[in-house]
Motif scaffolding. Structure first.
Motif, PDB file in Angstrom:
ATOM      1  N   GLN A   1       3.104   3.624  -5.925  1.00 39.36           N
ATOM      2  CA  GLN A   1       2.735   2.660  -6.976  1.00 39.36           C
ATOM      3  C   GLN A   1       1.486   3.086  -7.742  1.00 39.36           C
ATOM      4  N   ILE A   2       0.746   4.091  -7.250  1.00 36.62           N
ATOM      5  CA  ILE A   2      -0.442   4.511  -8.017  1.00 36.62           C
ATOM      6  C   ILE A   2      -0.154   5.766  -8.854  1.00 36.62           C
ATOM      7  N   THR A   3       1.123   6.192  -8.921  1.00 34.42           N
ATOM      8  CA  THR A   3       1.443   7.472  -9.580  1.00 34.42           C
ATOM      9  C   THR A   3       0.903   7.560 -11.013  1.00 34.42           C
TER      10      THR A   3
ATOM     11  N   ALA B   1     -11.070  12.475   2.419  1.00 33.42           N
ATOM     12  CA  ALA B   1      -9.861  11.672   2.234  1.00 33.42           C
ATOM     13  C   ALA B   1     -10.214  10.239   1.886  1.00 33.42           C
ATOM     14  N   PHE B   2      -9.387   9.654   1.015  1.00 35.12           N
ATOM     15  CA  PHE B   2      -9.550   8.254   0.596  1.00 35.12           C
ATOM     16  C   PHE B   2      -8.458   7.432   1.258  1.00 35.12           C
ATOM     17  N   GLU B   3      -8.848   6.428   2.034  1.00 34.01           N
ATOM     18  CA  GLU B   3      -7.833   5.576   2.659  1.00 34.01           C
ATOM     19  C   GLU B   3      -8.237   4.116   2.457  1.00 34.01           C
ATOM     20  N   LEU B   4      -7.322   3.355   1.890  1.00 33.08           N
ATOM     21  CA  LEU B   4      -7.609   1.966   1.548  1.00 33.08           C
ATOM     22  C   LEU B   4      -7.418   1.026   2.729  1.00 33.08           C
ATOM     23  N   ASP B   5      -6.543   1.378   3.652  1.00 34.40           N
ATOM     24  CA  ASP B   5      -6.213   0.477   4.765  1.00 34.40           C
ATOM     25  C   ASP B   5      -7.240   0.620   5.893  1.00 34.40           C
TER      26      ASP B   5
ATOM     27  N   PRO C   1      -4.540   9.343   3.908  1.00 34.09           N
ATOM     28  CA  PRO C   1      -4.151  10.149   5.083  1.00 34.09           C
ATOM     29  C   PRO C   1      -3.217   9.405   6.039  1.00 34.09           C
ATOM     30  N   GLY C   2      -3.205   8.062   5.953  1.00 41.53           N
ATOM     31  CA  GLY C   2      -2.293   7.285   6.809  1.00 41.53           C
ATOM     32  C   GLY C   2      -2.574   7.551   8.270  1.00 41.53           C
ATOM     33  N   LYS C   3      -1.546   8.021   8.998  1.00 37.98           N
ATOM     34  CA  LYS C   3      -1.726   8.291  10.433  1.00 37.98           C
ATOM     35  C   LYS C   3      -2.155   9.742  10.670  1.00 37.98           C
ATOM     36  N   GLY C   4      -2.299  10.508   9.601  1.00 36.83           N
ATOM     37  CA  GLY C   4      -2.919  11.825   9.727  1.00 36.83           C
ATOM     38  C   GLY C   4      -1.974  13.013   9.869  1.00 36.83           C
ATOM     39  N   ILE C   5      -0.682  12.817   9.590  1.00 35.59           N
ATOM     40  CA  ILE C   5       0.273  13.925   9.796  1.00 35.59           C
ATOM     41  C   ILE C   5      -0.032  15.121   8.870  1.00 35.59           C
ATOM     42  N   LEU C   6      -0.355  14.836   7.607  1.00 35.86           N
ATOM     43  CA  LEU C   6      -0.677  15.915   6.660  1.00 35.86           C
ATOM     44  C   LEU C   6      -2.137  16.358   6.833  1.00 35.86           C
TER      45      LEU C   6
ATOM     46  N   ASP D   1     -10.439   2.583  -2.397  1.00 31.46           N
ATOM     47  CA  ASP D   1      -9.307   2.726  -3.317  1.00 31.46           C
ATOM     48  C   ASP D   1      -9.617   3.924  -4.216  1.00 31.46           C
ATOM     49  N   VAL D   2      -8.762   4.931  -4.159  1.00 31.51           N
ATOM     50  CA  VAL D   2      -9.038   6.159  -4.917  1.00 31.51           C
ATOM     51  C   VAL D   2      -9.119   5.908  -6.426  1.00 31.51           C
ATOM     52  N   LEU D   3      -8.524   4.801  -6.873  1.00 33.06           N
ATOM     53  CA  LEU D   3      -8.567   4.497  -8.310  1.00 33.06           C
ATOM     54  C   LEU D   3      -9.824   3.723  -8.702  1.00 33.06           C
TER      55      LEU D   3
ATOM     56  N   ALA E   1      -1.679  15.733  -1.283  1.00 34.72           N
ATOM     57  CA  ALA E   1      -1.465  14.356  -0.820  1.00 34.72           C
ATOM     58  C   ALA E   1      -0.020  13.901  -0.900  1.00 34.72           C
ATOM     59  N   ASN E   2       0.306  13.033   0.044  1.00 36.22           N
ATOM     60  CA  ASN E   2       1.532  12.249  -0.004  1.00 36.22           C
ATOM     61  C   ASN E   2       1.092  10.874  -0.464  1.00 36.22           C
ATOM     62  N   ILE E   3       1.205  10.628  -1.762  1.00 39.50           N
ATOM     63  CA  ILE E   3       0.539   9.445  -2.333  1.00 39.50           C
ATOM     64  C   ILE E   3       1.393   8.176  -2.212  1.00 39.50           C
TER      65      ILE E   3
ATOM     66  N   LEU F   1       0.837  -1.214   0.000  1.00 45.88           N
ATOM     67  CA  LEU F   1       0.000   0.000   0.000  1.00 45.88           C
ATOM     68  C   LEU F   1       0.872   1.265   0.000  1.00 45.88           C
ATOM     69  N   GLY F   2       2.151   1.095  -0.248  1.00 45.37           N
ATOM     70  CA  GLY F   2       3.054   2.256  -0.334  1.00 45.37           C
ATOM     71  C   GLY F   2       3.124   3.009   0.990  1.00 45.37           C
ATOM     72  N   GLN F   3       3.057   2.264   2.096  1.00 44.74           N
ATOM     73  CA  GLN F   3       2.993   2.941   3.404  1.00 44.74           C
ATOM     74  C   GLN F   3       4.373   3.354   3.912  1.00 44.74           C
ATOM     75  N   ASN F   4       4.794   4.532   3.518  1.00 42.31           N
ATOM     76  CA  ASN F   4       5.991   5.170   4.075  1.00 42.31           C
ATOM     77  C   ASN F   4       5.476   6.464   4.689  1.00 42.31           C
ATOM     78  N   PHE F   5       5.354   6.444   6.009  1.00 39.91           N
ATOM     79  CA  PHE F   5       4.695   7.568   6.680  1.00 39.91           C
ATOM     80  C   PHE F   5       5.684   8.702   6.924  1.00 39.91           C
ATOM     81  N   LEU F   6       5.228   9.891   6.616  1.00 35.37           N
ATOM     82  CA  LEU F   6       6.037  11.093   6.845  1.00 35.37           C
ATOM     83  C   LEU F   6       6.192  11.270   8.355  1.00 35.37           C
ATOM     84  N   ILE F   7       7.427  11.618   8.805  1.00 32.38           N
ATOM     85  CA  ILE F   7       7.605  11.726  10.264  1.00 32.38           C
ATOM     86  C   ILE F   7       7.867  13.156  10.727  1.00 32.38           C
TER      87      ILE F   7
ATOM     88  N   ARG G   1      -7.368  -0.631   8.754  1.00 32.89           N
ATOM     89  CA  ARG G   1      -6.817  -0.531  10.118  1.00 32.89           C
ATOM     90  C   ARG G   1      -6.694   0.937  10.554  1.00 32.89           C
ATOM     91  N   LEU G   2      -6.677   1.846   9.567  1.00 32.42           N
ATOM     92  CA  LEU G   2      -6.460   3.263   9.900  1.00 32.42           C
ATOM     93  C   LEU G   2      -7.769   4.014  10.143  1.00 32.42           C
ATOM     94  N   GLU G   3      -8.882   3.325   9.835  1.00 36.22           N
ATOM     95  CA  GLU G   3     -10.179   4.001   9.893  1.00 36.22           C
ATOM     96  C   GLU G   3     -10.496   4.524  11.305  1.00 36.22           C
TER      97      GLU G   3
HETATM   98  N1  SAM Z   1      -0.389  10.816   4.285  1.00 37.87           N
HETATM   99  C1  SAM Z   1       0.356   9.917   5.152  1.00 37.87           C
HETATM  100  C2  SAM Z   1       1.705  10.515   5.454  1.00 37.87           C
HETATM  101  O1  SAM Z   1       2.067  11.510   4.811  1.00 37.87           O
HETATM  102  O2  SAM Z   1       2.394   9.981   6.316  1.00 37.87           O
HETATM  103  C3  SAM Z   1       0.501   8.533   4.529  1.00 37.87           C
HETATM  104  C4  SAM Z   1       1.188   8.496   3.197  1.00 37.87           C
HETATM  105  S1  SAM Z   1       1.568   6.853   2.634  1.00 37.87           S
HETATM  106  C5  SAM Z   1       2.854   7.271   1.491  1.00 37.87           C
HETATM  107  C6  SAM Z   1       0.248   6.441   1.509  1.00 37.87           C
HETATM  108  C7  SAM Z   1      -1.115   6.146   2.140  1.00 37.87           C
HETATM  109  O3  SAM Z   1      -2.034   5.831   1.075  1.00 37.87           O
HETATM  110  C8  SAM Z   1      -1.170   4.959   3.087  1.00 37.87           C
HETATM  111  O4  SAM Z   1      -1.872   5.322   4.253  1.00 37.87           O
HETATM  112  C9  SAM Z   1      -1.932   3.858   2.315  1.00 37.87           C
HETATM  113  O5  SAM Z   1      -2.665   2.984   3.135  1.00 37.87           O
HETATM  114  C10 SAM Z   1      -2.834   4.693   1.434  1.00 37.87           C
HETATM  115  N2  SAM Z   1      -3.206   4.053   0.151  1.00 37.87           N
HETATM  116  C11 SAM Z   1      -2.477   3.184  -0.597  1.00 37.87           C
HETATM  117  N3  SAM Z   1      -3.101   2.881  -1.749  1.00 37.87           N
HETATM  118  C12 SAM Z   1      -4.258   3.582  -1.745  1.00 37.87           C
HETATM  119  C13 SAM Z   1      -5.337   3.698  -2.659  1.00 37.87           C
HETATM  120  N4  SAM Z   1      -5.322   3.037  -3.838  1.00 37.87           N
HETATM  121  N5  SAM Z   1      -6.380   4.505  -2.339  1.00 37.87           N
HETATM  122  C14 SAM Z   1      -6.393   5.182  -1.165  1.00 37.87           C
HETATM  123  N6  SAM Z   1      -5.391   5.121  -0.254  1.00 37.87           N
HETATM  124  C15 SAM Z   1      -4.339   4.335  -0.534  1.00 37.87           C
END
Ligand code: SAM
Length: 264
Positions: free
Chosen positions: A107-109, A56-60, A38-43, A81-83, A102-104, A7-13, A62-64
């Motif tokens: 893999q969905i770029t 906000a669209f969040e696929l995971d 939004p992930g853990k919500g930092i942005l 899934d935003v796509l 967004a910090n996307i 899910l490309g989860q690299n959270f901004l710290i 566990r974060l809801e």
């Molecule tokens: N915004 C947070 C931050 O800056 O730390 C998280 C950024 S992290 C790079 C990407 C986030 O997108 C993750 O929380 C992940 O679960 C979510 N994600 C991945 N694929 C997604 C999709 N297709 N649609 C919606 N959210 C998705």
């Protein structure tokens, strides 16, 4: 909670980077903003603090709950899934112009950029954290290595600039690439294309084989006769490589092809 690579989860710290990204959005209190992941919500925190009406669209899943606990009804959270959501339907419920910040997940770029091309008229500003190499391609100048199909497709619609560089150590877990934040604003005076389909076909072929001349690449699209006519009418040297042609030159060539095809 284990970060999911798929899910490309690299959270901004670093909150100061999240703050700079939100600043680049130039949010006017009350305006509609979309965030992807939004992930853990930092942005998210920074966007909400600036008074946006945020969806906000969040696929995971566990974060809801954590996101709902953090933001309550300040955030309209779609667990999706935003796509896969219907952008036409969602945009129809929004004001004419919205922002995307967004910090996307990287893999969905590509599919996301295609969506943004399709729906470009709905966005008054787009601020995205991307892989640095992609940010360089989107902002590249003609004649450079980074200049290509993606550059021309997106620059046709948007003015694009890099707002800040973000080293990989600013994320948890640390990804294998550096990042950059880009700002995309709609072009004030975008060029008018006689035939957008031909333009897209032309630039697609121009960068098909980067080592070949533009002329050789064009053989896949046009007959020898058409290429000769194109050379004659455009007065351009088609033995140049594709990356040396500016947007204006591609448009000129495209208009000539269109005219030749519609010649009585
Ligand atoms: N915004 C947070 C931050 O800056 O730390 C998280 C950024 S992290 C790079 C990407 C986030 O997108 C993750 O929380 C992940 O679960 C979510 N994600 C991945 N694929 C997604 C999709 N297709 N649609 C919606 N959210 C998705």
């Amino acid at each position: 909670m284990k970060a999911l690579k798929e899910l490309g989860q690299n959270f901004l710290i670093d909150p100061s980077i999240a703050s700079a990204i939100a600043d680049a959005g130039e949010i006017i209190p009350g305006e509609s903003v979309w965030e992807i992941g939004p992930g853990k919500g930092i942005l998210t925190t920074q966007i909400i603090q600036r008074g946006a009406r945020l969806m906000a669209f969040e696929l995971d899943r566990r974060l809801e709950d954590p996101l709902k606990t953090l933001f309550g009804d300040q955030l309209n959270l779609l667990r999706a899934d935003v796509l896969r959501v219907d952008w036409n339907e969602l945009l129809a419920q929004e004001p004419e112009h919205i922002k995307l910040i967004a910090n996307i997940p990287y893999q969905i770029t590509s599919p996301l950029l295609s969506r943004l091309e399709t729906h470009h008229t709905s966005f008054s500003r787009i601020v995205l954290m991307l892989q640095k190499e992609v940010a360089e391609r989107l902002t590249a100048s003609v004649g450079t290595k980074a200049y290509g199909l993606m550059t021309l497709r997106l620059q046709l619609l948007f003015e694009i600039r890099i707002a800040l560089q973000v080293p990989r150590e600013m994320f948890d877990p640390v990804p294998g690439v550096d990042s950059a934040v880009i700002v995309m604003s709609p072009r004030i005076d975008p060029p008018r294309l006689q035939n957008p389909a031909v333009f897209h076909q032309l630039i697609h072929h121009a960068f098909m084989h980067r080592r070949k001349t533009f002329r050789n690449n064009l053989m896949q699209m046009l007959s020898k006769l058409e290429i000769a006519a194109l050379e004659k009418h455009s007065k351009l040297d088609l033995t140049r490589r594709g990356e040396t042609f500016s947007e204006a030159e591609f448009i000129r060539l495209c208009d000539i092809i269109d005219a030749l095809r519609h010649r009585p």
